[in-house]
Design an enzyme around this catalytic site. Structure first.
Site, short mmCIF file in Angstrom:
data_model
loop_
_atom_site.label_atom_id
_atom_site.label_comp_id
_atom_site.label_asym_id
_atom_site.label_seq_id
_atom_site.Cartn_x
_atom_site.Cartn_y
_atom_site.Cartn_z
N ARG A 153 134.55 -137.54 0.66
CA ARG A 153 134.36 -138.37 -0.68
C ARG A 153 134.91 -137.37 -1.85
NH1 ARG A 153 132.94 -143.13 -2.81
NH2 ARG A 153 130.90 -143.25 -4.02
N THR A 422 137.76 -151.44 -2.07
CA THR A 422 137.73 -150.37 -1.04
C THR A 422 138.43 -151.05 -0.02
OG1 THR A 422 135.81 -149.65 -1.89
CG2 THR A 422 135.91 -149.12 0.29
N THR A 440 138.57 -145.58 -0.33
CA THR A 440 138.38 -146.39 -1.57
C THR A 440 139.12 -145.28 -2.79
OG1 THR A 440 136.97 -147.60 -3.09
CG2 THR A 440 136.08 -145.55 -2.12
N SER A 494 128.46 -146.47 -0.94
CA SER A 494 127.98 -147.87 -0.21
C SER A 494 128.68 -147.92 1.13
CB SER A 494 127.80 -148.87 -0.86
OG SER A 494 127.02 -148.92 -2.05
N GLY A 516 131.93 -152.71 -2.74
CA GLY A 516 130.74 -152.13 -3.33
C GLY A 516 129.60 -152.28 -2.81
#
Ligand code: GLY
Length: 611
Positions: A153, A422, A440, A494, A516
């Site tokens: 991330r 994404t 994403t 998510s 999302g």
């Protein structure tokens, strides 16, 4: 914001047929008994295995499939099939990227090699979400039973501050969405390289090769890419990507060749020098120069400090099947497991098309999302009670609060914006190694900013932090202080890359999604459709979907996905309903007797490539 659930008064006495709740005593013994019953059913359902079947054994131990009935007017029909292959499969939102992964496996690479090849190729052929300027999560299960997950991330830059995205009156601005300030430090290159070095069998140079070819030699633009560029032209023509994607000021036309020489060069640098090229070398210089052009705050220090994180994947069970899912900084695994655990407290669930089933789904989602939005965040910054949230006892407590004939209320708000930018890809190789990856830029083409000279889009993942705690983000999610902006923090995600094993512990399903917060509910519904409603994967993907995320307090459902009678029943017991065109973009692979079935999202585009 009142974060408590409260029961809505029954409106007109209309009730939904009650699902069978197992008595508490019975539930304590349920897992074992469920397992025994399932095993018996499996023994009856399993026919002799196909000789030399997939992974050298045979079919998966799942009961026979049932054909569902779709409501009149629903856009898809039942009985379709996905792509079936004997050995290996890649499913992604780009047929060219799936082919890149399959090519690597045909050359002897394993599923991790193929996943990384697919990931880099998506950055070329699916620029709306495929990326090297964003981040993601990967869940791995090796055929020998080892499991792993890697979190790559993005992180908030060191110079970020809590209130950087709100105006003097406390309202959020669009700076977390558009432009140079919107980006977190990208993790994709570091994450994919790290996954490859630990579980792959080929070099970074080998697996990037198809992506370099696609960028350097170009590929033919299809109508899907053209439509996407047309839709986002107002954003993208403000930044440096305009030259590449809008020659002569218009979106590059379908049928023409898109060549991305700057991106090819960047990929060659990464192939030759590894992630250092991106985080400390020439690409880092170009990225920081781009930041300085637009008052962005990512520095060379931010890039040099970026590290992906190996995390222990979440393990859970649902009626004897095992789930391997992504822990925080993604909320995906935790929220999905919590919802599934709530549903598992019912000895059996109502039929797929009943209002009772939709009600239970909505109420389980609602409860899991309340926990998600108030308790989850980057575990480096808050104490995330994952074990408690994913425990069967927590689900039992929450399930006790569900009324069969009354919706619960969380709050009401306006519509939920759509979000599908994404991308998820699933990979299985001939040995049975499996990879589920979701990646994403957050919004379509991220912040719109394109790194001049390096040829890639940057994410707008800062908006996944609670940029104004208590106010909705682009997905309508309202999160608390735990997810507020802080330097070095990973925004709560998510993304839900998930691998499911059958009751014998063998690979059954590899799935995940874009969209999302609907990623969580969409992925979970495909899993439920396969396990609970015994649909084929193609039917499970085509079945109507719904979504509830606690706030806004309404069930979002796909047009014609509910019959009028179901809508009426749900309204009668207090559910708000919000109709939308399509929910979630799932790409999945299921093990079937003698092979693998790959299904691309029928609501989207892409390719399943097997051999
Ligand atoms: N950017 C969407 C997510 O991570 O959930």
């Amino acid at each position: 914001m009142d974060l408590e659930l409260s029961v809505v008064a029954e409106k007109n006495g209309s009730t939904i047929r009650e699902a069978t709740r197992a008595p508490a005593d019975a539930q304590r013994g349920r897992p074992l008994r469920g397992l025994l019953l399932l095993s018996a059913a499996i023994l009856l359902a399993c026919r002799p295995m196909v000789a030399n079947g997939v992974f050298g054994s045979g079919g998966p131990s799942i009961p026979a499939r049932r054909t569902p009935e779709f409501p009149t007017g629903w856009r898809f029909t039942t009985g379709e099939r996905g792509v079936i292959s004997r050995n290996a499969m890649v499913v992604s939102n780009s047929a060219l990227a799936s082919e890149a992964g399959a090519e690597i496996m045909r050359r002897g690479g394993n599923a991790i090699d193929a996943a990384v090849a697919t990931g880099f190729a998506l950055a070329v052929t699916y620029p709306v979400a495929g990326n090297i300027g964003g981040g993601g999560f990967m869940v791995i299960r090796m055929a020998d039973g080892r499991v792993a997950s890697i979190d790559y991330r993005e992180v908030a830059p060191l110079a970020s501050t809590r209130n950087m995205y709100i105006d003097p009156s406390g309202m959020r601005t669009d700076k977390s969405l558009v432009g140079h300030l919107a980006s977190g430090v990208p993790g994709a290159v570091a994450g994919m390289a790290e996954a490859l070095s630990k579980y792959g069998s080929m070099s970074l140079g080998d697996v990037i090769e198809p992506a370099i070819r696609l960028a350097g030699e170009g590929f033919v633009v299809d109508s899907s890419l053209w439509r996407s560029l047309t839709g986002d032209s107002a954003l993208l023509t403000r930044f440096a990507g305009a030259t590449t994607f809008y020659p002569g000021g218009r979106p590059i036309a379908p049928g023409s060749r898109l060549v991305q020489q700057d991106l090819a060069r960047t990929l060659r640098l990464i192939a030759a020098q590894g992630p250092a090229a991106f985080y400390r070398g020439e690409v880092a210089d170009l990225l920081v120069a781009e930041m300085q052009r637009g008052a962005g705050i990512i520095t060379k220090e931010d890039l040099a400090r970026y590290r992906p994180i190996w995390r222990e994947p979440l393990r859970s069970s649902y009626r004897g099947y095992s789930l391997i899912a992504m822990p925080p900084a993604s909320s995906g695994g935790t929220t999905m497991i919590e919802s599934l655990n709530i549903l598992e407290t019912y000895a059996s669930l109502p039929p797929f098309h009943s209002s009772a089933y939709k009600h239970l789904l909505a109420e389980s989602f609602r409860r899991a999302f309340v926990d998600r939005n108030t308790k989850l965040c980057d575990p480096a910054f808050c104490n995330v009670p994952v074990a408690q949230l994913t425990s069967k006892s927590h689900a039992e407590t929450l399930a006790q609060t569900i009324k069969s004939n009354q919706a619960t209320r969380t709050s009401s708000m306006a519509s939920i914006p759509a979000g599908t930018h994404t991308t998820h890809y699933s990979v299985v190789d001939a040995k049975g190694n499996a990879v589920a990856t979701t990646t994403t830029l957050n919004g379509g083409y991220g912040s719109g900013v394109y790194v001049t000279g390096a040829g890639f889009f940057l994410n707008n993942e800062m908006d996944d932090l609670a940029v104004a705690p208590g106010q909705p983000n682009m997905f309508g999610l309202i999160e608390g202080e735990q997810n507020a902006v802080q330097p070095g923090k990973r925004p709560l995600s998510s993304m839900s890359p998930t691998i499911v094993l059958d009751p014998r512990g063998e690979l059954l399903l590899v799935a995940g999604a874009a969209g999302g917060p609907t990623i969580i509910t969409g992925t979970m519904q495909v899993i439920l459709n396969v396990i609970e409603h015994r649909m084929s994967l193609a039917d499970a993907m085509r079945a109507p979907r719904m979504h509830h995320q606690a706030w806004p307090d309404s069930i979002r459902f796909e047009r014609n996905g509910f019959t009028a009678a179901v809508s009426d029943s749900l309204t009668a017991i207090g559910h708000g309903l919000y109709q939308t065109q399509a929910l979630t973009n799932v790409n999945a692979i299921m093990r079937v007797r003698g092979g693998l079935e790959g299904v691309v999202e029928p609501r989207g585009s892409g390719g399943a490539v097997g051999y």
